[in-house]
Design a protein around this motif. Structure first.
Motif, PDB file in Angstrom:
ATOM      1  N   LEU A 132       0.803  -1.215  -0.061  1.00  0.00           N
ATOM      2  CA  LEU A 132      -0.078   0.097   0.169  1.00  0.00           C
ATOM      3  C   LEU A 132       0.710   1.143   0.053  1.00  0.00           C
ATOM      4  O   LEU A 132       0.467   2.280  -0.517  1.00  0.00           O
ATOM      5  N   LEU A 133       2.311   1.342   0.754  1.00  0.00           N
ATOM      6  CA  LEU A 133       2.962   2.419   0.541  1.00  0.00           C
ATOM      7  C   LEU A 133       3.255   2.655  -0.949  1.00  0.00           C
ATOM      8  O   LEU A 133       3.276   3.928  -1.428  1.00  0.00           O
ATOM      9  N   THR A 134       3.864   1.557  -1.725  1.00  0.00           N
ATOM     10  CA  THR A 134       4.307   1.816  -2.803  1.00  0.00           C
ATOM     11  C   THR A 134       2.949   2.142  -3.817  1.00  0.00           C
ATOM     12  O   THR A 134       2.995   3.012  -4.730  1.00  0.00           O
ATOM     13  N   LEU A 135       1.822   1.629  -3.521  1.00  0.00           N
ATOM     14  CA  LEU A 135       0.664   2.141  -4.365  1.00  0.00           C
ATOM     15  C   LEU A 135       0.484   3.636  -3.985  1.00  0.00           C
ATOM     16  O   LEU A 135      -0.069   4.201  -4.979  1.00  0.00           O
ATOM     17  N   ASN A 136       0.343   3.940  -2.760  1.00  0.00           N
ATOM     18  CA  ASN A 136       0.342   5.730  -2.805  1.00  0.00           C
ATOM     19  C   ASN A 136       1.328   6.181  -3.492  1.00  0.00           C
ATOM     20  O   ASN A 136       0.965   7.255  -4.117  1.00  0.00           O
ATOM     21  N   ILE A 137       2.480   5.760  -3.547  1.00  0.00           N
ATOM     22  CA  ILE A 137       3.434   6.303  -4.273  1.00  0.00           C
ATOM     23  C   ILE A 137       3.261   6.477  -5.807  1.00  0.00           C
ATOM     24  O   ILE A 137       3.252   7.665  -6.207  1.00  0.00           O
ATOM     25  N   LEU A 138       2.720   5.415  -6.483  1.00  0.00           N
ATOM     26  CA  LEU A 138       2.325   5.440  -7.861  1.00  0.00           C
ATOM     27  C   LEU A 138       1.326   6.271  -8.014  1.00  0.00           C
ATOM     28  O   LEU A 138       1.135   6.777  -9.280  1.00  0.00           O
ATOM     29  N   VAL A 139       0.419   6.442  -7.291  1.00  0.00           N
ATOM     30  CA  VAL A 139      -0.903   7.285  -7.229  1.00  0.00           C
ATOM     31  C   VAL A 139      -0.317   8.580  -7.348  1.00  0.00           C
ATOM     32  O   VAL A 139      -0.950   9.583  -8.041  1.00  0.00           O
ATOM     33  N   ALA A 140       0.540   9.011  -6.511  1.00  0.00           N
ATOM     34  CA  ALA A 140       0.901  10.408  -6.314  1.00  0.00           C
ATOM     35  C   ALA A 140       1.837  10.879  -7.345  1.00  0.00           C
ATOM     36  O   ALA A 140       1.867  12.233  -7.606  1.00  0.00           O
ATOM     37  N   ALA A 141       2.529   9.873  -8.137  1.00  0.00           N
ATOM     38  CA  ALA A 141       3.721  10.399  -9.075  1.00  0.00           C
ATOM     39  C   ALA A 141       2.954  10.951 -10.401  1.00  0.00           C
ATOM     40  O   ALA A 141       2.209  10.265 -10.754  1.00  0.00           O
ATOM     41  N   ASP A 142       3.991  11.577 -11.112  1.00  0.00           N
ATOM     42  CA  ASP A 142       3.366  11.887 -12.290  1.00  0.00           C
ATOM     43  C   ASP A 142       4.491  10.874 -13.293  1.00  0.00           C
ATOM     44  O   ASP A 142       4.024  10.329 -14.272  1.00  0.00           O
ATOM     45  N   SER A 143       5.491  10.358 -12.748  1.00  0.00           N
ATOM     46  CA  SER A 143       6.294   9.483 -13.524  1.00  0.00           C
ATOM     47  C   SER A 143       7.462   8.652 -12.717  1.00  0.00           C
ATOM     48  O   SER A 143       7.348   8.981 -11.371  1.00  0.00           O
TER      49      SER A 143
END
Length: 259
Positions: A132-143
């Motif tokens: 879930l931490l990485t999922l949050n990161i991928l949702v927040a990131a542009d790239s």
């Protein structure tokens, strides 16, 4: 336009934190306003820029779980133009705590979006997992920048990451793109390194950066002193290469290519 870039690979030991810290520092040194977000429970990006993770009063954990205002948690570093959203051991339990939280995948994005215009680049150091931490990161990131070590089984698990990226694009972040692939820990004395470089370039084609980060003792030493490599030893090959990498980012040498 401000850009949020995740440094992501679920494999450990690929140079994620080293890249997050040194890219952030070298771009800050060039005059860009940078926020480094430490989303790895180990907190190595936090200590890597000279902040004692055991002494911070609030961390990214409080932003994710308690909805603390991100501006109250971001702290300056000793390096000009470089701010930090720090991490400490509290983040270890966040995976479990987020399970029952409403809109759990967008917690980080909402906080980052509220301050994004204050920075030129936001770099996010990721944990070596696809939770879930990485999922949050991928949702927040542009790239995403994917660091891949030049070692045997270099591409092992990369398909899992690419699958996760595509799932996130389908449902949560349709504009998510691969910024580029960075080859790390290269030892040009071995035939294996050259073989792996060829394999990575064949797999990712034009998404691979020209800069290749070599194995370098000084690069390994710098985090224990809480210093980016260009501050610790600006003449080292590690410092030279991360400056080259920073220039590639600034030049936009790689067009963002949707995976």
């Amino acid at each position: 336009m401000p850009k949020t870039i995740a440094i992501c690979n679920q494999k450990g030991g690929t140079g994620k934190t080293t890249t997050a810290v040194n890219l952030s520092a070298v771009l800050a040194d060039s005059g860009k306003k940078i926020l480094l977000v430490d989303m790895d429970p180990q907190g190595n990006a936090t200590s890597g820029v000279g902040v004692n993770k055991n002494e911070i009063k609030a961390s990214v954990y409080d932003v994710l779980i308690h909805k603390s205002c991100i501006t109250d948690v971001i702290i300056p570093t000793v390096y000009k133009n470089l701010n930090l959203l720090p991490c400490n051991i509290n983040l270890t339990g966040a995976e479990i705590e987020l399970v029952g939280v409403l809109s759990r995948e967008t917690r980080l994005k909402k906080s980052i979006d509220s301050i994004k215009s204050n920075y030129d680049f936001i770099f996010i150091d990721s944990p070596p997992s696809l939770g879930l931490l990485t999922l949050n990161i991928l949702v927040a990131a542009d790239s995403i920048i994917i660091p891949i070590q030049c070692e045997f089984y270099a591409l092992e698990g990369v398909s899992g990451l690419l699958n996760t990226i595509n799932l996130v694009k389908d449902g949560l972040n349709p504009n998510l793109a691969i910024e580029g692939v960075l080859m790390t820990m290269a030892d040009f004395r071995t035939n294996l390194t050259n073989e792996v470089i060829g394999e990575i370039k064949n797999f990712f084609k034009d998404k691979v950066y020209n800069t290749i980060i070599p194995r370098n003792v000084r690069l390994s030493e710098a985090p224990s002193f809480g210093k980016p490599i260009h501050v610790y030893d600006q003449a080292s090959i590690g410092a030279v290469k991360y400056k080259e990498m920073g220039q590639e980012i600034l030049n936009g040498k790689l067009n963002i290519v949707n995976s």
